[in-house]
Design a protein around this motif. Sequence first.
Motif, PDB file in Angstrom:
ATOM      1  N   ASP A  27       0.848  -1.187   0.000  1.00  0.00           N
ATOM      2  CA  ASP A  27       0.000   0.000   0.000  1.00  0.00           C
ATOM      3  C   ASP A  27       0.890   1.245   0.000  1.00  0.00           C
ATOM      4  O   ASP A  27       1.845   1.338   0.788  1.00  0.00           O
ATOM      5  CB  ASP A  27      -0.891  -0.029   1.248  1.00  0.00           C
ATOM      6  N   GLU A  43       0.355   4.370   0.953  1.00  0.00           N
ATOM      7  CA  GLU A  43       0.325   5.140   2.192  1.00  0.00           C
ATOM      8  C   GLU A  43       1.149   4.453   3.279  1.00  0.00           C
ATOM      9  O   GLU A  43       1.898   5.103   4.011  1.00  0.00           O
ATOM     10  CB  GLU A  43      -1.118   5.344   2.652  1.00  0.00           C
ATOM     11  N   ALA A  47       4.703   5.168   2.579  1.00  0.00           N
ATOM     12  CA  ALA A  47       5.075   6.544   2.923  1.00  0.00           C
ATOM     13  C   ALA A  47       5.301   6.681   4.426  1.00  0.00           C
ATOM     14  O   ALA A  47       6.277   7.311   4.864  1.00  0.00           O
ATOM     15  CB  ALA A  47       3.991   7.517   2.448  1.00  0.00           C
ATOM     16  N   TYR A  48       4.413   6.106   5.243  1.00  0.00           N
ATOM     17  CA  TYR A  48       4.620   6.124   6.699  1.00  0.00           C
ATOM     18  C   TYR A  48       5.943   5.442   7.063  1.00  0.00           C
ATOM     19  O   TYR A  48       6.705   5.935   7.883  1.00  0.00           O
ATOM     20  CB  TYR A  48       3.470   5.409   7.426  1.00  0.00           C
ATOM     21  N   ARG A  79      -1.108  12.132   9.998  1.00  0.00           N
ATOM     22  CA  ARG A  79      -1.890  12.310   8.771  1.00  0.00           C
ATOM     23  C   ARG A  79      -0.970  12.323   7.559  1.00  0.00           C
ATOM     24  O   ARG A  79       0.089  12.942   7.587  1.00  0.00           O
ATOM     25  CB  ARG A  79      -2.653  13.637   8.797  1.00  0.00           C
ATOM     26  N   LEU A  80      -1.423  11.677   6.503  1.00  0.00           N
ATOM     27  CA  LEU A  80      -0.743  11.708   5.207  1.00  0.00           C
ATOM     28  C   LEU A  80      -1.759  12.071   4.144  1.00  0.00           C
ATOM     29  O   LEU A  80      -2.912  11.654   4.208  1.00  0.00           O
ATOM     30  CB  LEU A  80      -0.192  10.333   4.845  1.00  0.00           C
ATOM     31  N   ARG A  81      -1.299  12.834   3.161  1.00  0.00           N
ATOM     32  CA  ARG A  81      -2.174  13.179   2.041  1.00  0.00           C
ATOM     33  C   ARG A  81      -1.367  13.071   0.752  1.00  0.00           C
ATOM     34  O   ARG A  81      -0.299  13.677   0.629  1.00  0.00           O
ATOM     35  CB  ARG A  81      -2.707  14.603   2.209  1.00  0.00           C
ATOM     36  N   LEU A  82      -1.850  12.292  -0.200  1.00  0.00           N
ATOM     37  CA  LEU A  82      -1.209  12.192  -1.503  1.00  0.00           C
ATOM     38  C   LEU A  82      -1.408  13.520  -2.221  1.00  0.00           C
ATOM     39  O   LEU A  82      -2.552  13.961  -2.407  1.00  0.00           O
ATOM     40  CB  LEU A  82      -1.817  11.044  -2.312  1.00  0.00           C
ATOM     41  N   TYR A 127       5.207   8.888  -6.191  1.00  0.00           N
ATOM     42  CA  TYR A 127       4.078   9.410  -5.435  1.00  0.00           C
ATOM     43  C   TYR A 127       4.635  10.277  -4.317  1.00  0.00           C
ATOM     44  O   TYR A 127       5.545   9.857  -3.602  1.00  0.00           O
ATOM     45  CB  TYR A 127       3.235   8.270  -4.853  1.00  0.00           C
ATOM     46  N   PHE A 145       3.721  12.474  -0.888  1.00  0.00           N
ATOM     47  CA  PHE A 145       2.758  12.639   0.189  1.00  0.00           C
ATOM     48  C   PHE A 145       3.144  13.830   1.051  1.00  0.00           C
ATOM     49  O   PHE A 145       4.328  14.065   1.288  1.00  0.00           O
ATOM     50  CB  PHE A 145       2.719  11.385   1.083  1.00  0.00           C
ATOM     51  N   ALA A 177       3.009  14.963   4.864  1.00  0.00           N
ATOM     52  CA  ALA A 177       2.843  14.358   6.189  1.00  0.00           C
ATOM     53  C   ALA A 177       2.687  15.461   7.228  1.00  0.00           C
ATOM     54  O   ALA A 177       3.494  16.390   7.264  1.00  0.00           O
ATOM     55  CB  ALA A 177       4.047  13.491   6.525  1.00  0.00           C
TER      56      ALA A 177
END
Length: 180
Positions: A132, A134, A137-138, A151-154, A170, A172, A174
């Motif tokens: 995944d 996200e 990214a974490y 919080r993460l946002r693409l 991609y 993100f 954070a």
Amino acid sequence: PCRTSSSSRNSRRLSASRTTCRFTPSASASSRSFGSLDPAGIAPTRIWERSWSKTLSTRLEFENPWFAITTHETVAPDGSRPSYGKISFKNRAVAVIPLDDEQHTWLVGQWRFPLGEYSWELPMGGAPRGEDLEAAAYRELREETGVTASRLRLIMKLHTSNSVTDEEGYVFLAEGLTPG
């Protein structure tokens, strides 16, 4: 405030030294906001509709655990026969822009052999095709900076060096950052 760490990042057990620093933007930069791009909500505009009429052959030139290089013999719409080299990465690139409540961010610095120089970069890494984005990214944020986000946002999907590679990237944003 910077910290340096060493890690073994691949199966050959090569050690890499990296430096992570927290940066404070200038007063003029702190008033800027990050724009938002909803990758699902924007359809690409086709400027040039004609596609390659035919691929005659594809030859694998080199492959390792991270990428493959292929050569494609093609016939172009004008009848010419160009040969194209393509690098296909096995992972997707995932980058994170960590932004704290005071509009500070983090960059990671390390020596990059292909560039022949030290490079300051966003925290980033590879996400295997089954992982995944996200979650990757974490994971990359924590591994690269020692920071976690609530919080993460693409904010962007991109193709880097798209004249020679099909790599997907991609990015993100954070927020809600805490150490650890």
